[in-house]
Write a protein that holds these residues in place. Structure first.
Motif, short mmCIF file in Angstrom:
data_model
loop_
_atom_site.label_atom_id
_atom_site.label_comp_id
_atom_site.label_asym_id
_atom_site.label_seq_id
_atom_site.Cartn_x
_atom_site.Cartn_y
_atom_site.Cartn_z
N THR A 113 -24.87 29.88 40.32
CA THR A 113 -24.80 29.33 39.09
C THR A 113 -23.58 29.58 38.49
OG1 THR A 113 -25.79 31.06 37.82
CG2 THR A 113 -27.28 29.70 38.66
N PRO A 114 -23.02 28.82 37.52
CA PRO A 114 -21.67 29.02 36.87
C PRO A 114 -21.71 30.47 35.96
CG PRO A 114 -22.24 26.72 36.50
CD PRO A 114 -23.51 27.36 37.15
N ASP A 115 -23.17 30.80 35.74
CA ASP A 115 -23.25 32.15 35.01
C ASP A 115 -23.16 33.35 35.91
OD1 ASP A 115 -23.10 30.65 32.57
OD2 ASP A 115 -25.17 30.50 32.73
N ASN A 116 -23.59 33.07 37.20
CA ASN A 116 -23.79 34.05 38.23
C ASN A 116 -23.07 33.83 39.45
OD1 ASN A 116 -24.45 36.21 39.83
ND2 ASN A 116 -26.64 36.15 39.50
N TRP A 117 -21.86 34.27 39.89
CA TRP A 117 -20.99 34.06 40.90
C TRP A 117 -21.14 35.37 42.19
CZ3 TRP A 117 -19.90 29.53 42.02
CH2 TRP A 117 -19.32 28.46 40.99
#
Length: 150
Positions: A113-117
Motif C-alpha cells: 500500500t502507499p502507506d506501507n512499503w
C-alpha cells in the motif's frame, strides 16, 4: 497468492503467478535510493518517481527506468496497458504487454500500500495486471541483435 495478470491469452502462467506470490509474501526492507522503485495508482509517471513520497503511476514506467538488479514494489490496484510506454511493441515475436521488458533482470513484488512499503500483504492488497483481453499481462523477452535463425 493474489497477484492476477489477465491478458490476451488468459491468465498469466501458474508458474509465474506462484513465483510472484511466493516472493511477495516475504517482508521486504525497501530502502530509499537507487535500486528500489515504488508504484501506486495515485503516483505520477515523471522523471525521478519511485520514492516513498513520489511513487510512479505505472509498473511499465518503473520498468523502463529500472536497470538489471532493481526491485519494483507495487501497491494494490489495477494496472492496465499503455501503448505509449511499451518498449516491446514492434519487436520480434509480436506485441508487448501491460508490463513488458527485455534483457533486464528485475524483481517485481505486489501487495503493498502507499502507506506501507515495508511488508507486502497480497491477501489483503490485491494487485491486478489487466491486459483487458487485448494484450498480455506480463511479457519478458530476450532481445535479439537480428532475427533468430529458424
Amino acid at each position: 497468492m493474489r497477484i492476477i495478470a489477465k491478458g490476451a491469452r488468459g491468465i498469466l502462467s501458474l508458474e509465474l503467478v506462484l513465483l510472484l506470490g511466493y516472493v511477495s509474501i516475504m517482508p521486504v526492507m525497501a530502502q530509499e535510493g537507487a535500486g528500489v522503485f515504488r508504484v501506486a495508482p495515485t503516483g505520477q509517471d515523471v522523471p525521478g518517481c519511485g520514492s516513498v513520497i513520489q511513487p510512479c503511476h505505472s509498473i511499465q514506467y518503473a520498468v523502463n527506468e529500472a536497470v538489471s538488479g532493481d526491485m519494483i514494489l507495487v501497491a494494490e490496484g489495477e494496472y492496465k496497458y499503455d501503448p505509449a510506454l511499451d518498449p516491446c511493441k514492434g519487436r520480434i515475436g509480436g506485441g508487448g504487454g501491460v508490463v513488458c521488458f527485455f534483457d533486464k533482470s528485475l524483481t517485481i513484488l505486489g501487495g503493498y500500500t502507499p502507506d506501507n512499503w515495508m511488508i507486502a500483504d497480497p491477501a489483503t492488497n490485491l494487485t491486478v495486471i489487466n491486459g483487458e483481453h487485448k494484450t498480455r499481462g506480463v511479457r519478458v523477452q530476450k532481445s535479439y541483435s537480428s532475427a533468430p535463425s529458424t
